[in-house]
Design an enzyme around this catalytic site. Structure first.
Site, short mmCIF file in Angstrom:
data_model
loop_
_atom_site.label_atom_id
_atom_site.label_comp_id
_atom_site.label_asym_id
_atom_site.label_seq_id
_atom_site.Cartn_x
_atom_site.Cartn_y
_atom_site.Cartn_z
N ASN A 164 11.01 -2.61 -5.05
CA ASN A 164 9.86 -3.03 -4.26
C ASN A 164 9.16 -4.26 -4.84
O ASN A 164 8.49 -4.99 -4.12
CB ASN A 164 8.85 -1.88 -4.14
CG ASN A 164 8.56 -1.22 -5.47
OD1 ASN A 164 9.45 -0.71 -6.13
ND2 ASN A 164 7.30 -1.22 -5.88
N CYS A 216 1.04 0.85 -5.23
CA CYS A 216 0.81 2.20 -5.75
C CYS A 216 0.46 2.21 -7.23
O CYS A 216 0.13 3.25 -7.78
CB CYS A 216 2.06 3.07 -5.50
SG CYS A 216 2.44 3.25 -3.74
N HIS A 273 5.70 2.71 7.60
CA HIS A 273 4.78 1.58 7.51
C HIS A 273 5.38 0.38 6.80
O HIS A 273 4.75 -0.67 6.73
CB HIS A 273 3.45 2.01 6.86
CG HIS A 273 3.48 2.19 5.39
ND1 HIS A 273 2.94 1.27 4.51
CD2 HIS A 273 3.97 3.20 4.62
CE1 HIS A 273 3.10 1.71 3.27
NE2 HIS A 273 3.71 2.87 3.32
#
Length: 390
Positions: A150, A324, A200
């Site tokens: 990510n 996160c 999402h």
């Protein structure tokens, strides 16, 4: 001020066509799809259609799709299931650069007596399959590795890793949250047992995810109660959002080539121009195969937080890594695992594009970022020393 949103690996805009698809299922077609009457039955037909659309994007069968609340739930369900399926096995293999949804779960399991092997990556963020071969044994219940990182966008050799797991009788799970919709996947020709995705991240709403479970793979549900999802995930379906996810997957399939070509060209131009205009930069994972939308760039002698704040004043939205873990001031665990020098790791930021990104927005970033870096280096004693040598 119109925002320039280049943080699509954190979350994406809901496509307006996706929103229109889900809109009727709030106040008009609000029936429970499990109900026997016609009002619920018409909703069940749309749930079935959504399941088929997700399956089509993955190259999977509709009955292999389990709807969940998010990618984190999907990851946790896959890991917990594998351990229940093989209660006699006490070993898990993952990597040092996984998303916290996987890494935190695996590390917590060490407190319950499980052995967890975290595979290393090289300076470009690439996985060494030989290390996986050395680590796996007859006690391994699960190998869980992300499809693409990510933060850097680096793509792992997932198919090869899944075959190694299968050869040793272990289950294989991949967190493909960042990969789905950006690169082609075909579960029909894959050795992957379980795969996680999150709505999402591909222009569907937050709060909806999927766990793909290959037909024939033994599975134990994380959530128990009702019969929903063929007994694999209890709880009344989030019908509006899963219908939206189905539409988003259909659109992702349509726009796949655009993601691979136009978005990649914009990403590459941004990378090329910034490295030419800003001295002492490093592309994190630049020598590896990457997702077409992701650019992680490190600039020495500056702090990532300062860069992001000044970009934000210009209406430009980027990030320093995973949303996160953004509450931490420590350098990214991904960049630390890659051995990125401390002076670079603190000055790393991530731009992640989407099909809604425009050439004009890329032009603005190219114009605004270099003077921001110069300003911050002027304020830093290390930066001033560096500039004095130029």
């Amino acid at each position: 001020m119109k925002e320039i949103y280049l943080d699509n690996n954190a979350t994406t805009k809901v496509d307006e066509r996706v929103f229109e698809e889900m809109r009727p299922y709030f106040c008009e077609l609000y029936g429970n799809p499990s109900s026997m009457h016609f009002f619920g039955g018409q909703v069940q037909k749309k749930v079935d259609e959504a399941r088929s659309r997700v399956a089509a994007l993955l190259g999977a069968l509709p009955d292999e799709i389990v709807f969940t609340a998010c990618g984190t739930e999907s990851d946790n369900a896959a890991i917990r299931s594998a351990l229940e399926v093989f209660p006699e096995k006490r070993h898990i293999i993952t990597s040092r650069i996984e998303h916290p949804a996987v890494l935190t779960q695996c590390r917590n399991l060490t407190k319950r007596g499980y052995r967890v092997t975290e595979l290393n990556v090289d300076s470009e963020g690439r996985l060494d399959l030989e290390e996986l071969k050395r680590a796996i044994d007859n006690d391994t219940a699960l190998v869980t590795l992300m499809y693409a990182n990510n933060e850097t966008g680096v793509i792992f050799p997932i198919e090869e890793a899944a075959k190694i797991a299968k050869e040793h009788g272990a289950l294989f799970h991949t967190d493909a949250v960042q990969a789905v919709g950006k690169i082609p996947l075909n579960m029909a020709e894959s050795s992957i047992d379980m795969l996680s995705l999150s709505g999402h991240k591909l222009h569907a709403p937050k709060g909806i995810g999927v766990l793909y479970v290959r037909r024939g793979t033994p599975f134990r549900p994380l959530l128990v109660g009702g019969h929903q999802e063929r007994g694999r995930r209890a709880g009344t379906e989030n019908t509006a959002s899963l219908i939206a996810l189905g539409k988003a997957c259909e659109l992702a399939h349509v726009h796949m080539e655009e993601e691979r070509v136009r978005v990649r060209e914009m990403r590459d131009r941004l990378q090329r121009e910034l490295t030419a205009l800003i001295p002492n930069t490093r592309i994190n994972g630049g020598g590896a195969d990457r997702l077409p939308n992701t650019l992680s760039i490190a600039m020495e002698f500056v702090e990532g937080e300062g860069i992001l704040l000044l970009l934000s004043e210009k209406g430009i939205c980027a990030s320093s890594g995973s949303a996160c873990t953004s509450g931490s001031l420590e350098p990214s665990h991904v960049l630390r695992a890659m051995g990125v020098p401390f002076t670079c790791a603190h000055g790393s930021i991530r731009f992640s594009l989407s099909r809604f990104t425009t050439e004009e927005e890329i032009d603005t970033v190219i114009r605004e970022l270099p003077p921001i870096i110069k300003r911050l280096r002027d304020m830093s004693p290390f930066g001033r020393e560096f500039l004095a040598k130029q």
